[in-house]
Design a protein around this motif. Structure first.
Motif, PDB file in Angstrom:
ATOM      1  N   SER A 124       0.842  -1.196   0.000  1.00 50.26           N
ATOM      2  CA  SER A 124       0.000   0.000   0.000  1.00 50.26           C
ATOM      3  C   SER A 124       0.878   1.247   0.000  1.00 50.26           C
ATOM      4  N   GLN A 125       0.322   2.327  -0.495  1.00 50.23           N
ATOM      5  CA  GLN A 125       1.056   3.580  -0.625  1.00 50.23           C
ATOM      6  C   GLN A 125       0.660   4.552   0.478  1.00 50.23           C
ATOM      7  N   TYR A 126       1.597   5.368   0.893  1.00 51.91           N
ATOM      8  CA  TYR A 126       1.329   6.384   1.907  1.00 51.91           C
ATOM      9  C   TYR A 126       2.377   7.478   1.752  1.00 51.91           C
ATOM     10  N   LYS A 127       2.218   8.585   2.444  1.00 54.08           N
ATOM     11  CA  LYS A 127       3.164   9.691   2.368  1.00 54.08           C
ATOM     12  C   LYS A 127       4.286   9.486   3.377  1.00 54.08           C
ATOM     13  N   TRP A 128       5.532   9.462   2.884  1.00 54.40           N
ATOM     14  CA  TRP A 128       6.682   9.261   3.757  1.00 54.40           C
ATOM     15  C   TRP A 128       7.068  10.564   4.446  1.00 54.40           C
ATOM     16  N   THR A 129       7.341  10.471   5.751  1.00 52.60           N
ATOM     17  CA  THR A 129       7.824  11.618   6.497  1.00 52.60           C
ATOM     18  C   THR A 129       8.614  11.109   7.694  1.00 52.60           C
ATOM     19  N   SER A 130       9.034  11.996   8.557  1.00 53.81           N
ATOM     20  CA  SER A 130       9.873  11.607   9.689  1.00 53.81           C
ATOM     21  C   SER A 130       9.091  10.789  10.712  1.00 53.81           C
ATOM     22  N   VAL A 131       9.829  10.100  11.571  1.00 55.24           N
ATOM     23  CA  VAL A 131       9.182   9.325  12.634  1.00 55.24           C
ATOM     24  C   VAL A 131       8.310  10.230  13.494  1.00 55.24           C
ATOM     25  N   LEU A 132       8.796  11.434  13.784  1.00 53.85           N
ATOM     26  CA  LEU A 132       8.029  12.357  14.617  1.00 53.85           C
ATOM     27  C   LEU A 132       6.724  12.787  13.963  1.00 53.85           C
TER      28      LEU A 132
ATOM     29  N   ALA B   8      -1.037   5.339  12.191  1.00 53.70           N
ATOM     30  CA  ALA B   8      -1.841   4.467  11.333  1.00 53.70           C
ATOM     31  C   ALA B   8      -1.042   3.960  10.141  1.00 53.70           C
ATOM     32  N   ASP B   9      -0.044   4.730   9.704  1.00 55.86           N
ATOM     33  CA  ASP B   9       0.770   4.296   8.571  1.00 55.86           C
ATOM     34  C   ASP B   9       1.629   3.085   8.937  1.00 55.86           C
TER      35      ASP B   9
ATOM     36  N   ALA C   3      15.172  -1.634   3.175  1.00 51.65           N
ATOM     37  CA  ALA C   3      15.276  -2.390   4.419  1.00 51.65           C
ATOM     38  C   ALA C   3      16.708  -2.451   4.920  1.00 51.65           C
ATOM     39  N   MET C   4      17.684  -2.248   4.039  1.00 47.32           N
ATOM     40  CA  MET C   4      19.085  -2.194   4.445  1.00 47.32           C
ATOM     41  C   MET C   4      19.584  -0.757   4.588  1.00 47.32           C
ATOM     42  N   GLN C   5      18.962   0.183   3.872  1.00 48.35           N
ATOM     43  CA  GLN C   5      19.451   1.558   3.879  1.00 48.35           C
ATOM     44  C   GLN C   5      19.029   2.322   5.134  1.00 48.35           C
ATOM     45  N   ASN C   6      17.747   2.163   5.522  1.00 51.10           N
ATOM     46  CA  ASN C   6      17.228   2.837   6.725  1.00 51.10           C
ATOM     47  C   ASN C   6      17.424   4.351   6.665  1.00 51.10           C
ATOM     48  N   PHE C   7      17.078   4.952   5.535  1.00 49.36           N
ATOM     49  CA  PHE C   7      17.227   6.388   5.352  1.00 49.36           C
ATOM     50  C   PHE C   7      16.094   7.156   6.030  1.00 49.36           C
ATOM     51  N   PRO C   8      16.297   8.445   6.298  1.00 50.19           N
ATOM     52  CA  PRO C   8      15.225   9.272   6.856  1.00 50.19           C
ATOM     53  C   PRO C   8      13.946   9.190   6.017  1.00 50.19           C
ATOM     54  N   THR C   9      12.828   9.215   6.678  1.00 51.19           N
ATOM     55  CA  THR C   9      11.450   9.174   6.164  1.00 51.19           C
ATOM     56  C   THR C   9      11.000   7.772   5.747  1.00 51.19           C
ATOM     57  N   GLN C  10      11.864   6.771   5.857  1.00 47.04           N
ATOM     58  CA  GLN C  10      11.504   5.418   5.421  1.00 47.04           C
ATOM     59  C   GLN C  10      10.936   4.545   6.538  1.00 47.04           C
ATOM     60  N   SER C  11      10.731   5.079   7.717  1.00 45.27           N
ATOM     61  CA  SER C  11      10.543   4.226   8.895  1.00 45.27           C
ATOM     62  C   SER C  11       9.361   3.273   8.806  1.00 45.27           C
ATOM     63  N   ALA C  12       8.206   3.733   8.352  1.00 43.14           N
ATOM     64  CA  ALA C  12       7.038   2.849   8.318  1.00 43.14           C
ATOM     65  C   ALA C  12       7.243   1.730   7.300  1.00 43.14           C
TER      66      ALA C  12
END
Length: 254
Positions: A96-104, A109-110, A149-158
């Motif tokens: 499913s698609q969603y808008k990526w942003t920071s953990v904060l 729900a995402d 899954a290996m990069q773990n870059f900002p905004t990718q958390s969900a």
């Protein structure tokens, strides 16, 4: 001559109406497999894909389900068992698609949504279709992961949380069902060129391409080729693997 031959096999591709899913379904059909086309909401695209696969000379069957809901997947399994044929190959591709942003800033729900459509998708598909593979003493489970899954870059958390969770299920499942000659593997694409890119002329991204050892983005067909290989007898002794198809952009180390 060695070739990928999936004759007399049936493959379920979840999310088959998506950009990558359509290419995976076509490639498996070109390799000789009959295809179960799963869709969530795009019935029109599913029917178009069915016609394409039938034109290739293979059977195609359309099913709708919410892969994040066990009851929905169980209904799909019953429909397939009654009206078509249970799969020898399951490709867990839906996302499913969603808008990526920071953990904060990311909506909680995402995270739930990504868990449902990655971890639970695989769990539900396993519960629904692996018993048949056990009965026939063989099968393939292939999950579509990601280089993220290996990069773990900002905004990718969900996204990463869901895909890393799916990775754990895959590895445990490979150990649990290996004795039945069922393999469980993951294909992890990088940022992939799709039909949408070709139509819009966005195949190149100099910033991304320059970081990839092969200096380009991979194509949807290159991803599908690896799926077909893992689905075939050529990969009969590979299980528990996470296979990046990212031009070397991520490299698992020993």
């Amino acid at each position: 001559m060695i070739s990928i031959d999936l004759s007399n096999k049936t493959a379920l591709v979840t999310g088959a109406t998506g950009e990558l899913g359509r290419v995976i379904a076509r490639t498996l059909a070109q390799s000789g497999a009959n295809i179960i086309i799963h869709y969530h909401s795009n019935e029109t695209k599913a029917k178009q894909l069915q016609q394409e696969i039938e034109q290739l000379g293979q059977q195609a069957f359309i099913v709708q389900a919410d892969m994040g809901q066990l009851a929905s997947v169980q209904r799909m399994q019953a429909q397939v068992a009654e009206q078509f044929q249970l799969p020898d190959i399951v490709v867990a591709n839906a996302v499913s698609q969603y808008k990526w942003t920071s953990v904060l800033e990311q909506d909680v729900a995402d995270y739930v949504d990504q868990f449902n459509t990655t971890v639970l998708q695989l769990v539900h598909a396993t519960k629904a279709f692996v018993p048949h593979m056990i009965e026939q003493r063989g099968g393939r489970v292939i999950a579509i992961n990601t280089e993220c899954a290996m990069q773990n870059f900002p905004t990718q958390s969900a996204y990463v949380a869901g895909k890393r969770g799916m990775d754990g299920v895959c590895r445990v499942l490979a150990r649990e069902i290996g004795e039945h000659q069922i393999t469980v593997n993951q294909v992890a694409p990088g940022w992939t060129i799709s039909e949408r890119d070709r139509l819009s002329g966005t195949e190149r991204s100099d910033g991304y391409d320059s970081q990839v050892p092969l200096r380009r983005r991979g194509t949807d067909q290159e991803i599908a080729n690896v799926v077909a290989f893992l689905a075939s007898d050529l990969a009969s002794f590979i299980t528990g693997a996470y296979v990046p198809v990212s031009g070397g952009n991520v490299m698992p180390t020993i």
